[in-house]
Design a protein around this motif. Structure first.
Motif, PDB file in Angstrom:
ATOM      1  N   GLY A  37      10.427   8.978 -10.746  1.00 39.27           N
ATOM      2  CA  GLY A  37       8.937   8.928 -11.216  1.00 39.27           C
ATOM      3  C   GLY A  37       9.006   9.659 -12.388  1.00 39.27           C
ATOM      4  O   GLY A  37       9.751   9.903 -13.188  1.00 39.27           O
TER       5      GLY A  37
ATOM      6  N   PRO B 212       1.274  11.519  -6.420  1.00 41.99           N
ATOM      7  CA  PRO B 212       1.458  10.168  -7.264  1.00 41.99           C
ATOM      8  C   PRO B 212       0.862  10.133  -8.643  1.00 41.99           C
ATOM      9  O   PRO B 212       1.253   9.433  -9.527  1.00 41.99           O
ATOM     10  CB  PRO B 212       0.563   9.060  -6.455  1.00 41.99           C
TER      11      PRO B 212
ATOM     12  N   ASP C 151       0.279  10.305   3.120  1.00 39.08           N
ATOM     13  CA  ASP C 151       0.530  11.542   2.715  1.00 39.08           C
ATOM     14  C   ASP C 151       1.139  12.357   3.973  1.00 39.08           C
ATOM     15  O   ASP C 151       0.574  12.749   4.919  1.00 39.08           O
ATOM     16  CB  ASP C 151      -0.408  12.634   2.158  1.00 39.08           C
TER      17      ASP C 151
ATOM     18  N   SER D 227       0.948  -1.224  -0.113  1.00 38.30           N
ATOM     19  CA  SER D 227      -0.068   0.007   0.250  1.00 38.30           C
ATOM     20  C   SER D 227       0.983   1.400  -0.005  1.00 38.30           C
ATOM     21  O   SER D 227       2.195   1.190   0.439  1.00 38.30           O
ATOM     22  CB  SER D 227      -0.885   0.108   1.172  1.00 38.30           C
ATOM     23  N   ALA D 228       0.369   2.473  -0.594  1.00 41.65           N
ATOM     24  CA  ALA D 228       1.115   3.630  -0.645  1.00 41.65           C
ATOM     25  C   ALA D 228       1.406   4.321   0.687  1.00 41.65           C
ATOM     26  O   ALA D 228       0.552   4.100   1.435  1.00 41.65           O
ATOM     27  CB  ALA D 228       0.388   4.415  -1.674  1.00 41.65           C
TER      28      ALA D 228
ATOM     29  N   SER E 277       5.978  11.275  -6.010  1.00 41.01           N
ATOM     30  CA  SER E 277       6.232  10.226  -4.809  1.00 41.01           C
ATOM     31  C   SER E 277       5.143   9.450  -4.810  1.00 41.01           C
ATOM     32  O   SER E 277       3.832   9.885  -4.956  1.00 41.01           O
ATOM     33  CB  SER E 277       6.504  11.000  -3.481  1.00 41.01           C
ATOM     34  N   GLU E 278       5.114   8.390  -4.215  1.00 40.51           N
ATOM     35  CA  GLU E 278       4.039   7.121  -3.969  1.00 40.51           C
ATOM     36  C   GLU E 278       3.386   7.616  -2.640  1.00 40.51           C
ATOM     37  O   GLU E 278       4.143   7.616  -1.592  1.00 40.51           O
ATOM     38  CB  GLU E 278       4.614   5.988  -3.863  1.00 40.51           C
ATOM     39  N   ARG E 279       2.084   8.101  -2.723  1.00 39.02           N
ATOM     40  CA  ARG E 279       1.417   8.548  -1.568  1.00 39.02           C
ATOM     41  C   ARG E 279      -0.084   7.969  -1.807  1.00 39.02           C
ATOM     42  O   ARG E 279      -0.301   7.581  -2.869  1.00 39.02           O
ATOM     43  CB  ARG E 279       1.289   9.877  -1.505  1.00 39.02           C
ATOM     44  N   SER E 280      -0.793   7.991  -0.597  1.00 41.40           N
ATOM     45  CA  SER E 280      -2.156   7.528  -0.617  1.00 41.40           C
ATOM     46  C   SER E 280      -3.180   8.206  -1.262  1.00 41.40           C
ATOM     47  O   SER E 280      -4.325   7.916  -1.628  1.00 41.40           O
ATOM     48  CB  SER E 280      -2.509   7.037   0.684  1.00 41.40           C
TER      49      SER E 280
END
Length: 334
Positions: free
Chosen positions: A219, A253, A32, A28-29, A245-248
């Motif tokens: 990315g 993202p 934040d 899972s991301a 960046s990978e975030r929820s």
């Protein structure tokens, strides 16, 4: 028997491992670090995007109305100029109607006079016909232009209403997290102008995806965000920046957001002050001044948020400098 039990054990282990892998799914991301919520960001995006689109449609309608007003004026002037000719045609028709055109021809004293009068009447009829046709066309153009102007006015009223609605939606979204009050904001009259990002032929923003390499990470980002990043650096804002960046949730993202550190050494776990605060103030002001050129969705800096529909408003983030945006300027692009 022993071999059979060993095979069964190996098979069971394989099934168990496969089930575990399937159940685990992708990692899972990360949450934040800037705080906020997915619901809040969705509401802010809808409000900002809706306002910008309505403003673009409003501007396009106003441009069309201006062109139609010019067409209307030209048609009205031509119709006015033709009124004299039309009046002369009407008067001549009245006189000839009483004097009978055939009588005029039969009273000719010679064949040459007969032919001359016949040619004159034919030429007169052609000129009268052209004048009447042009007059009718001018009147029709006037009527059509007036109707089109009326439709554009209605379109403008519609878009103004949409803009007001989106502004209200933004205010409600910010109020839901304790913000939304009018704030002083950050404005720089001397901020340099950025190179505009490409638009569609009608002035709207083209839809973009995360398709270009992010120079700040491994990315990707959108071409429009890359332009904003490059323009900021060209304007002298070259301190550490992080975009994808990978975030929820949020735009990071999606490749539509960058965080610009206020401190020269990068993100610091403290509120910016002194020259770092000035740097952040100037950068936020730069993005606001160039919002229409760069396609800015919103800017967040030092507990305030700027949106196209609301201007600078209070933005209450809870937590450390990342969440309150007191150590970096956040930029989100449409």
């Amino acid at each position: 028997m022993v071999l059979r039990r060993l095979c069964a054990a190996v098979a069971l282990a394989a099934v168990t491992m496969a089930a575990a892998l399937i159940g685990a799914g992708p990692a899972s991301a990360a949450p934040d670090p800037e705080g906020g919520s997915k619901t809040l960001r969705a509401a802010l995006e809808s409000a900002a995007r809706g306002h910008v689109e309505a403003k673009q449609k409003l501007g396009a309608s106003q441009k069309r109305q201006k062109q139609l007003q010019s067409t209307l004026l030209t048609a009205q002037v031509e119709a006015k100029q033709l009124e004299t000719q039309v009046a002369a045609v009407a008067a001549r028709s009245y006189r000839l109607g009483r004097f009978n055109t055939m009588t005029l021809l039969l009273n000719a004293s010679s064949p040459d006079t007969f032919m001359e009068r016949m040619q004159q009447l034919d030429i007169m009829a052609q000129l009268d016909g052209r004048a009447l046709t042009r007059y009718r066309e001018a009147i029709a153009a006037t009527t059509k232009a007036k109707a089109a102007v009326g439709l554009e006015i209605k379109e403008q009223q519609k878009q103004v209403a949409v803009m007001a609605k989106k502004k209200k939606e933004a205010e409600i979204a910010l109020a839901s997290v304790g913000g939304g009050s009018v704030a002083g904001g950050f404005v720089g009259a001397n901020s340099p102008l950025a190179k505009p990002a490409p638009r569609n032929a009608n002035g709207s923003w083209p839809k973009e995806r995360c398709t270009v390499d992010d120079p700040t990470s491994g990315g990707c980002i959108t071409p429009r965000l890359l332009n904003a990043y490059q323009q900021a650096r060209a304007a002298g804002f070259k301190r550490y920046t992080s975009c994808f960046s990978e975030r929820s949730s949020g735009e990071h993202p999606l490749g539509r957001a960058c965080d610009f550190a206020a401190a020269s050494g990068g993100f610091e776990n403290k509120n910016a002050s002194g020259g770092d605060k000035v740097y952040g103030n100037n950068l936020a002001a730069y993005f606001v001044k160039n919002a229409d050129r760069l396609g800015v969705m919103y800017v967040i800096w030092f507990r305030q948020i700027w949106m196209p529909s609301t201007g600078w408003r209070a933005y209450s983030g809870s937590g450390g400098p990342n969440a309150t945006h007191t150590n970096h300027v956040h930029l989100s692009i449409l």
